[in-house]
Design a protein around this motif. Structure first.
Motif, PDB file in Angstrom:
ATOM      1  N   ASP A 321       0.802  -1.224   0.000  1.00 30.47           N
ATOM      2  CA  ASP A 321       0.000   0.000   0.000  1.00 30.47           C
ATOM      3  C   ASP A 321       0.835   1.274   0.000  1.00 30.47           C
ATOM      4  O   ASP A 321       0.410   2.299  -0.539  1.00 30.47           O
ATOM      5  N   VAL A 322       1.999   1.238   0.616  1.00 27.30           N
ATOM      6  CA  VAL A 322       2.804   2.449   0.746  1.00 27.30           C
ATOM      7  C   VAL A 322       4.066   2.393  -0.104  1.00 27.30           C
ATOM      8  O   VAL A 322       4.357   3.306  -0.874  1.00 27.30           O
ATOM      9  N   LEU A 323       4.819   1.304   0.019  1.00 27.20           N
ATOM     10  CA  LEU A 323       6.088   1.206  -0.699  1.00 27.20           C
ATOM     11  C   LEU A 323       5.928   0.816  -2.164  1.00 27.20           C
ATOM     12  O   LEU A 323       6.803   1.101  -2.979  1.00 27.20           O
ATOM     13  N   ALA A 324       4.838   0.155  -2.492  1.00 21.55           N
ATOM     14  CA  ALA A 324       4.626  -0.345  -3.860  1.00 21.55           C
ATOM     15  C   ALA A 324       5.810  -1.190  -4.312  1.00 21.55           C
ATOM     16  O   ALA A 324       6.294  -1.090  -5.436  1.00 21.55           O
ATOM     17  N   HIS A 389       4.859  11.284   1.009  1.00 24.16           N
ATOM     18  CA  HIS A 389       3.786  12.075   0.407  1.00 24.16           C
ATOM     19  C   HIS A 389       2.647  12.171   1.428  1.00 24.16           C
ATOM     20  O   HIS A 389       2.445  11.260   2.242  1.00 24.16           O
ATOM     21  N   PRO A 390       1.855  13.269   1.432  1.00 23.00           N
ATOM     22  CA  PRO A 390       0.749  13.387   2.395  1.00 23.00           C
ATOM     23  C   PRO A 390      -0.159  12.160   2.458  1.00 23.00           C
ATOM     24  O   PRO A 390      -0.596  11.753   3.543  1.00 23.00           O
ATOM     25  N   GLY A 391      -0.447  11.572   1.299  1.00 24.31           N
ATOM     26  CA  GLY A 391      -1.285  10.366   1.301  1.00 24.31           C
ATOM     27  C   GLY A 391      -0.620   9.219   2.031  1.00 24.31           C
ATOM     28  O   GLY A 391      -1.271   8.466   2.780  1.00 24.31           O
ATOM     29  N   ALA A 392       0.704   9.076   1.854  1.00 19.78           N
ATOM     30  CA  ALA A 392       1.444   8.015   2.534  1.00 19.78           C
ATOM     31  C   ALA A 392       1.555   8.302   4.028  1.00 19.78           C
ATOM     32  O   ALA A 392       1.619   7.375   4.840  1.00 19.78           O
ATOM     33  N   GLN A 393       1.571   9.583   4.412  1.00 20.52           N
ATOM     34  CA  GLN A 393       1.585   9.936   5.824  1.00 20.52           C
ATOM     35  C   GLN A 393       0.295   9.470   6.493  1.00 20.52           C
ATOM     36  O   GLN A 393       0.312   8.967   7.628  1.00 20.52           O
ATOM     37  N   LEU A 419      -0.835  12.988   9.422  1.00 21.09           N
ATOM     38  CA  LEU A 419      -0.817  11.796  10.267  1.00 21.09           C
ATOM     39  C   LEU A 419      -1.745  11.972  11.471  1.00 21.09           C
ATOM     40  O   LEU A 419      -2.497  11.066  11.833  1.00 21.09           O
ATOM     41  N   LEU A 420      -1.705  13.157  12.089  1.00 22.12           N
ATOM     42  CA  LEU A 420      -2.565  13.411  13.246  1.00 22.12           C
ATOM     43  C   LEU A 420      -4.044  13.405  12.861  1.00 22.12           C
ATOM     44  O   LEU A 420      -4.891  12.907  13.613  1.00 22.12           O
ATOM     45  N   GLN A 421      -4.348  13.963  11.687  1.00 25.56           N
ATOM     46  CA  GLN A 421      -5.740  13.957  11.237  1.00 25.56           C
ATOM     47  C   GLN A 421      -6.248  12.528  11.069  1.00 25.56           C
ATOM     48  O   GLN A 421      -7.385  12.207  11.442  1.00 25.56           O
ATOM     49  N   GLU A 422      -5.410  11.660  10.517  1.00 25.29           N
ATOM     50  CA  GLU A 422      -5.845  10.275  10.314  1.00 25.29           C
ATOM     51  C   GLU A 422      -5.951   9.526  11.633  1.00 25.29           C
ATOM     52  O   GLU A 422      -6.846   8.680  11.802  1.00 25.29           O
ATOM     53  N   ILE A 423      -5.083   9.831  12.603  1.00 31.86           N
ATOM     54  CA  ILE A 423      -5.228   9.228  13.926  1.00 31.86           C
ATOM     55  C   ILE A 423      -6.571   9.625  14.522  1.00 31.86           C
ATOM     56  O   ILE A 423      -7.284   8.801  15.114  1.00 31.86           O
TER      57      ILE A 423
END
Length: 506
Positions: A321-324, A389-393, A419-423
């Protein structure tokens, strides 16, 4: 939705005063503990202190009696009785053992530390007050992990004067206090004070320990009581084999550069260990213990441990999902490991030194989860969002949540609003689950009790940011920055419209 691992971490509360940039802080570690705030406010200081304290008390395994409600606690109690068993010529010793075994055999009462002979309790107190065991080890660890010659280097400076430094830690399990240690430094001395709770429950009510001891030889024990088999298994194995719980790992902020240059670093270290090397470099530079531990684990990395299903699935999700792509390990003829990246859909391996900073930044996280970290461990990660990238964060927040649900205690430092928003979103999902509502927006969730976010401020204060459903867990300064940027953008757009309108009229 991932299943929550039933891992019981010890309750750890650490307080400091006049510690580097920190004037005062009192932080209790949660399953996910987050340090936020401007640079140079003490986030890394505190994270390093947690790592140092964990190392000191992890390596000091006695007295095992202070492991409540765990299998090691049972063994510790019986082990403490063995000196009395060996005193065959003293009838009083036999009576002491029989009295304690009778208390252990009852399931209608909890067995407390105070139920042990006063001699044993006194020995425990003397042990944890022994400055050679605790004080010297603690001072040595702090000097090592902060790469300093004297603890006084960590004292906070106010108006040209050094303040008195204090570090304290309280350890417990569930709803009971276990023991504490407090270190205070003056201009010329380091003072240590330790204590433990004699009323601490070692064996809970409802669990009985029976032995067949007849007054001669050693003894074995059997378990019974009004617990179900599952409850009994949980009580016996939920305790930790040390006071902090599990192993500890630290990913420093400098990990990307180390991953890209670890072969050069390793060869340089080998050269310097020869006699010629020592002559050429008589003054060997030093580094902090956390970075040294990280380098050692990378240089000596192996993937021999038994595969842990939770960590395996987590790594697979992180890589896809992140590193591809995949992080691969290859052994060099010298015996040192070398690491490569294989992008998805490409049958070619790329050395990490030739990959993007994102790949080299996440590679050690993949390696640690694949070969080192297990449920019950403490995992400290500095700036997990670095080079992402923000999406990966945002994806990284999900990885951290899945680690927590797998039973790993996670501590991070971060500057990432994403990252904080997603938490915050993950906690909202947890609230929906509690309310009986399914939420398919995210693949996992967090309970608000599992998360502690601490705001480090420029004036040296550290305060917890309580979660709320509107703002989540973001500090107000992040919202202020966003508002200032918006207002500035609006003002500039208005001015541009005015200039454009004026030029058209001309």
């Amino acid at each position: 939705m991932s299943e929550v691992k039933d891992t019981q971490h010890p309750k750890v509360e650490i307080a400091v005063k006049n510690f580097g940039p920190i004037a005062k802080a009192n932080i209790d570690l949660r399953p996910l503990t987050v340090f936020v705030g401007p640079s140079n406010t003490g986030k890394t200081y505190f994270a390093t202190l947690v790592y140092a304290l964990h190392g000191v008390f992890q390596g000091f395994a006695e007295p095992r009696l202070l492991v409540p409600s765990g299998f090691e606690g049972v063994l510790g109690i019986l082990g403490a009785l063995r000196p009395y068993v060996l005193k065959k010529d003293q009838p009083s010793s036999k009576e002491v053992v029989q009295d304690i075994l009778e208390k252990l055999s009852r399931d209608d009462r909890a067995f407390r530390l105070s139920d042990l002979p006063e001699e044993i309790c006194g020995l425990l107190l003397d042990t944890i007050k022994d400055s050679e065991i605790f004080g010297d080890r603690l001072q040595a660890a702090i000097k090592n992990y902060f790469d300093i010659d004297s603890i006084s280097s960590l004292k906070r400076l106010t108006e040209g004067l050094l303040n008195e430094l204090e570090i304290s830690m309280r350890i417990g399990m569930e709803h009971q206090h276990g023991w504490s240690i407090n270190m205070t430094t003056s201009e010329s001395d380091v003072m240590l004070d330790s204590s433990f709770n004699k009323d601490m429950i070692l064996i809970p009510k409802g669990l009985a320990i029976s032995t067949d001891w007849t007054g001669e030889g050693d003894f074995d024990f059997t378990l019974s009581g009004n617990w179900t088999l599952g409850e009994m298994k949980h009580q016996l194995h939920s305790g930790s084999s040390n006071w902090i719980g599990g192993n500890r790992y630290y990913l420093p902020a400098a990990r990307s550069g180390i991953m890209q240059s670890h072969r050069v670093i390793a060869s340089s270290l080998v050269t310097r260990t020869t006699r010629v090397g020592l002559e050429r470099f008589p003054e060997v530079p030093t580094m902090s213990g956390a970075i040294a531990d990280f380098m050692e684990r990378i240089i000596l990395y192996e993937e021999d441990k038994g595969s842990n299903d939770e960590m395996k699935h987590l790594v697979e999700a992180l890589e896809s999902d992140v590193l591809a792509g995949q992080i691969l390990l290859k052994s060099l003829p010298s015996g040192y490991p070398d690491f490569y990246y294989r992008p998805q859909g490409i049958e070619e391996d790329i050395r990490l030194s030739q990959t993007s900073s994102m790949v080299s930044e996440l590679a050690p996280l993949v390696l640690y989860l694949r070969g080192l970290v297990n449920p019950g461990d403490t995992f400290i990660i500095e700036e997990p969002e670095a080079h992402l990238h923000p999406g990966a964060q945002a994806d990284m927040a999900v990885v951290l949540a899945r680690l927590v649900r797998a039973g790993v205690r996670v501590i991070i430092t971060t500057h990432s609003d994403w990252l904080l928003q997603e938490i915050g979103n993950l906690i909202r999902v947890g609230e929906l689950e509690k309310a009986g509502q399914a939420a398919s927006d995210l693949p996992t969730s967090l309970q608000k009790e599992q998360v502690g976010v601490w705001h480090f401020q420029k004036d040296g204060k550290v305060e917890e940011i309580p979660y709320n459903r509107i703002d989540g867990v973001e500090p107000m300064e992040y919202l202020d920055v966003a508002e200032d940027l918006y207002n500035r953008s609006a003002r500039l757009q208005n001015r541009l419209e005015e200039v454009k309108g004026g030029s058209e009229r001309e």
